[in-house]
Design an enzyme around this catalytic site. Structure first.
Site, PDB file in Angstrom:
ATOM      1  N   ARG A  37      -5.820  24.536 -31.037  1.00  0.00           N
ATOM      2  CA  ARG A  37      -6.153  23.320 -31.625  1.00  0.00           C
ATOM      3  C   ARG A  37      -6.432  21.978 -31.170  1.00  0.00           C
ATOM      4  NH1 ARG A  37      -2.124  24.549 -36.740  1.00  0.00           N
ATOM      5  NH2 ARG A  37      -2.880  26.551 -37.200  1.00  0.00           N
ATOM      6  N   CYS A  38      -7.134  21.939 -30.065  1.00  0.00           N
ATOM      7  CA  CYS A  38      -7.153  20.906 -28.868  1.00  0.00           C
ATOM      8  C   CYS A  38      -8.621  20.547 -28.992  1.00  0.00           C
ATOM      9  CB  CYS A  38      -6.867  21.385 -27.580  1.00  0.00           C
ATOM     10  SG  CYS A  38      -7.022  20.358 -26.266  1.00  0.00           S
ATOM     11  N   GLY A  39      -9.143  19.194 -28.939  1.00  0.00           N
ATOM     12  CA  GLY A  39     -10.370  18.905 -28.649  1.00  0.00           C
ATOM     13  C   GLY A  39     -11.030  19.725 -27.460  1.00  0.00           C
ATOM     14  N   THR A  41     -10.671  22.693 -26.729  1.00  0.00           N
ATOM     15  CA  THR A  41     -10.643  24.369 -27.231  1.00  0.00           C
ATOM     16  C   THR A  41     -11.980  24.927 -26.779  1.00  0.00           C
ATOM     17  OG1 THR A  41      -8.739  24.018 -28.635  1.00  0.00           O
ATOM     18  CG2 THR A  41     -10.035  25.902 -29.005  1.00  0.00           C
TER      19      THR A  41
END
Length: 167
Positions: A37-39, A41
């Site tokens: 859930r990371c930018g 990803t």
């Protein structure tokens, strides 16, 4: 810690069994701390593309999920596996969730974080998707910070320069 020790450190697979990185001692190992859930990803897709393109030349990508950066990997090991396969078609090993910084830092990262990046800075992992290239035999040849995509020409050239099998 010697390179032999990097390969002998126990690591937990997502299914709860334990192994080591020793089975990859003849590979160019690309070790990445990952999050769902990371930018950053979408780098999973770039990592999978590298794995597919260079697998036969000795590249092995491995992922270590970590939830230490703004809680961006909250899932269980099973949920993480399902996400990686369903969303990005990941077929490289994604191990059980670990800590990459702090007093509970996994021993693999005790070794890796002693390696400086291109500007000479070693120490804690900065964010999700920090990348380490480990040459066959265990020497860490590069540390690449999270924001550099594994799809850049510079990163691909770094991988190609260190592949154990040339075509």
């Amino acid at each position: 810690m010697t390179s032999d020790t990097l390969y002998s450190i126990p690591v937990d697979k997502a299914d709860g069994t334990t192994t080591t990185l020793g089975e990859y001692d003849d590979k160019l190992l690309l070790v990445v701390n990952v999050a769902s859930r990371c930018g950053l990803t979408p780098q999973y897709g770039d990592l999978q593309a590298l794995q597919e393109k260079y697998r036969d030349q000795g590249l092995q990508v491995v992922g270590f999920p970590a939830n230490q950066f703004n809680g961006q990997e909250p899932g269980t090991n099973e949920e993480i596996q399902e996400f990686c396969v369903a969303t990005y078609g990941v077929d490289f090993p994604v191990f059980a969730k670990i800590e990459v910084n702090g007093e509970n830092r996994h021993p693999v990262y005790d070794v890796l974080t002693t390696t400086p990046d291109a500007s000479g800075e070693a120490g804690d992992v900065q964010w999700n998707f920090e990348k380490y290239l480990v040459a066959p035999g265990g020497s860490v040849v590069a540390r690449v910070r999270p924001r550099e995509s594994p799809a850049t020409d510079e990163f691909v050239a770094l991988v190609e320069a260190n592949l154990p099998v040339r075509v």
